[in-house]
Design an enzyme around this catalytic site. Structure first.
Site, PDB file in Angstrom:
ATOM      1  N   THR A 271       0.732  -1.144  -0.013  1.00 30.44           N
ATOM      2  CA  THR A 271       0.311  -0.114   0.189  1.00 30.44           C
ATOM      3  C   THR A 271       1.116   1.612   0.213  1.00 30.44           C
ATOM      4  O   THR A 271       0.849   1.967  -0.709  1.00 30.44           O
ATOM      5  CB  THR A 271      -0.670  -0.104   0.760  1.00 30.44           C
ATOM      6  OG1 THR A 271      -1.965  -1.129   0.588  1.00 30.44           O
ATOM      7  CG2 THR A 271      -1.649   0.958   1.126  1.00 30.44           C
TER       8      THR A 271
ATOM      9  N   THR B 254       1.341  -4.995   3.819  1.00 32.77           N
ATOM     10  CA  THR B 254       1.279  -5.293   5.258  1.00 32.77           C
ATOM     11  C   THR B 254       0.431  -6.572   5.307  1.00 32.77           C
ATOM     12  O   THR B 254       0.685  -7.362   6.306  1.00 32.77           O
ATOM     13  CB  THR B 254       0.166  -4.252   6.106  1.00 32.77           C
ATOM     14  OG1 THR B 254      -1.098  -4.400   5.297  1.00 32.77           O
ATOM     15  CG2 THR B 254       0.935  -3.263   6.479  1.00 32.77           C
TER      16      THR B 254
HETATM   17  N1  ASP Z   1      -2.739  -5.788  -0.013  1.00 30.24           N
HETATM   18  C1  ASP Z   1      -1.695  -4.342   0.456  1.00 30.24           C
HETATM   19  C2  ASP Z   1      -0.869  -5.467   0.740  1.00 30.24           C
HETATM   20  O1  ASP Z   1       0.140  -5.971   1.972  1.00 30.24           O
HETATM   21  C3  ASP Z   1      -2.190  -3.856   1.925  1.00 30.24           C
HETATM   22  C4  ASP Z   1      -1.407  -3.343   2.534  1.00 30.24           C
HETATM   23  O2  ASP Z   1       0.519  -2.693   1.962  1.00 30.24           O
HETATM   24  O3  ASP Z   1      -1.687  -2.726   3.789  1.00 30.24           O
HETATM   25  O4  ASP Z   1       0.062  -5.424  -0.046  1.00 30.24           O
END
Ligand code: ASP
Length: 342
Positions: free
Chosen positions: A14, A91
């Site tokens: 993200t 995340t």
């Molecule tokens: N779907 C994203 C990922 O894990 C979520 C994030 O980065 O917060 O790449």
């Protein structure tokens, strides 16, 4: 901090995503565009930094062992030229990757700090700026020389962290080990970092990267009324490993002997069956209840207070080292990188 130099490794997630018609997605160069607009990144209070961007950048839901290998190799190739490393990562699977790298980087003696954000840097309320800047400071400071995860004000041991909130800015927690530092007005270290003078098993004196290989590992969460016959078609004995997320301290229902039969057959054929608790905190203690003793008899081993994330990464690492299965069973229960309290 201008005499220090760190390398930022951008894998996706993200933090560097942009809006597209089908939702947020990574885009080559987008993160660099955002970083150029953050004047503080040239502050004398920050280390000098370089950045490498992976191609392709990934939503971390797509991260597999190949990306773990690429992160480890990028660190190894640049190890002597930098004081520390910041890994930008999505995340969703961040805790798995941080756990994996903690095992793969045998002999690590520099900081490797994973971070990301819940809101992209291109958005007004992004948490990415603080996460990145604080992670850079921790990486340059060099006090915590292990694989860590910095997020929302807390520095955690990578293989102890879990993503517990899909919404909160403080998305991660470390349920079974104290935080290594809290970043409030200043960054306060808690003295809980790994003592690099203590030689853990399977650690070396110089950096040695163990490449991960694809392993067939299944994860089953035990639920009330679970019908074990639905698992009968799965050839458990063909799995390299199986992680059972049991109730409480390692308990499984006893109304149907099918599960213990499957585990016993799988264990005899070399599948490493590890029991982790589905509780957020606390530890497995197999055999404390009759409802758990059957697992020991069937050949399962205790995952202690390891997170499922850490157990999966550790199992993949030990299998990738091609150790004898009995040795892997033993080492799953030994603290290798601070992932387990024994
Ligand atoms: N779907 C994203 C990922 O894990 C979520 C994030 O980065 O917060 O790449």
């Amino acid at each position: 901090m201008k005499n220090k130099k760190i390398l930022i490794i951008h894998t996706g997630g993200t933090i560097g995503m942009v809006r597209t018609e089908s939702g947020y997605a990574p885009q080559t160069g987008a993160l660099m565009n955002e970083l150029r607009q953050i004047r503080d990144l040239t502050s004398p209070d920050l280390p000098d930094w370089d950045i490498v961007e992976f191609d392709p950048l990934l939503d971390s839901t797509n991260v597999r062992y190949e990306q773990w290998n690429s992160i480890a190799e990028t660190i190894a190739d640049n190890y002597c030229s930098y004081d520390g490393f910041v890994v930008l990562h999505g995340t969703d699977t961040l805790a798995y990757s941080a756990s994996a790298l903690s095992f793969m980087l045998e002999g690590l003696d520099k900081p490797v700090v994973f971070t990301g954000s819940q809101i992209p840097l291109c958005e007004l309320r992004s948490d990415g700026r603080d996460n990145l800047i604080t992670a850079m400071m921790v990486a340059a400071e060099g006090r915590v020389r292990e694989v860590t995860l910095y997020f929302g004000g807390s520095l955690m041991r990578g293989n102890r962290a879990i993503k517990y909130s899909a919404d909160r800015i403080t998305a991660f927690t470390s349920p079974n080990y104290p935080v290594l530092a809290s970043a409030g007005i200043s960054i306060e270290y808690t003295g809980q970092e790994m003592n690099t003078n203590v030689k853990h098993p399977l650690h070396s004196n110089t950096l040695n990267v163990i490449r991960m290989r694809p392993c067939r590992i299944g994860v089953i969460k035990i639920v009330p009324g679970i019908q074990f016959e639905i698992f009968e078609p799965i050839r458990f004995e063909e799995l390299d490993g199986l992680i059972l997320e049991s109730f409480g301290k390692g308990n499984i229902p006893q109304y149907d002997p099918a599960l213990t039969r499957l585990i016993s057959e799988a264990s005899k054929s070399g599948t490493i069956v590890t029991v982790c608790t589905q509780c957020t905190a606390g530890s497995i203690s197999l055999g404390i209840y009759k409802a758990g003793s059957a697992l020991v008899e069937a050949g399962a081993v205790s995952g202690g207070n390891m997170t499922t994330e850490a157990a999966l990464a550790k199992l993949t690492y030990l299998l990738s080292k091609e150790l004898p299965r009995e040795e892997i069973r033993r080492l799953m229960q030994v603290d290798l990188r601070g992932e387990l309290t024994t």
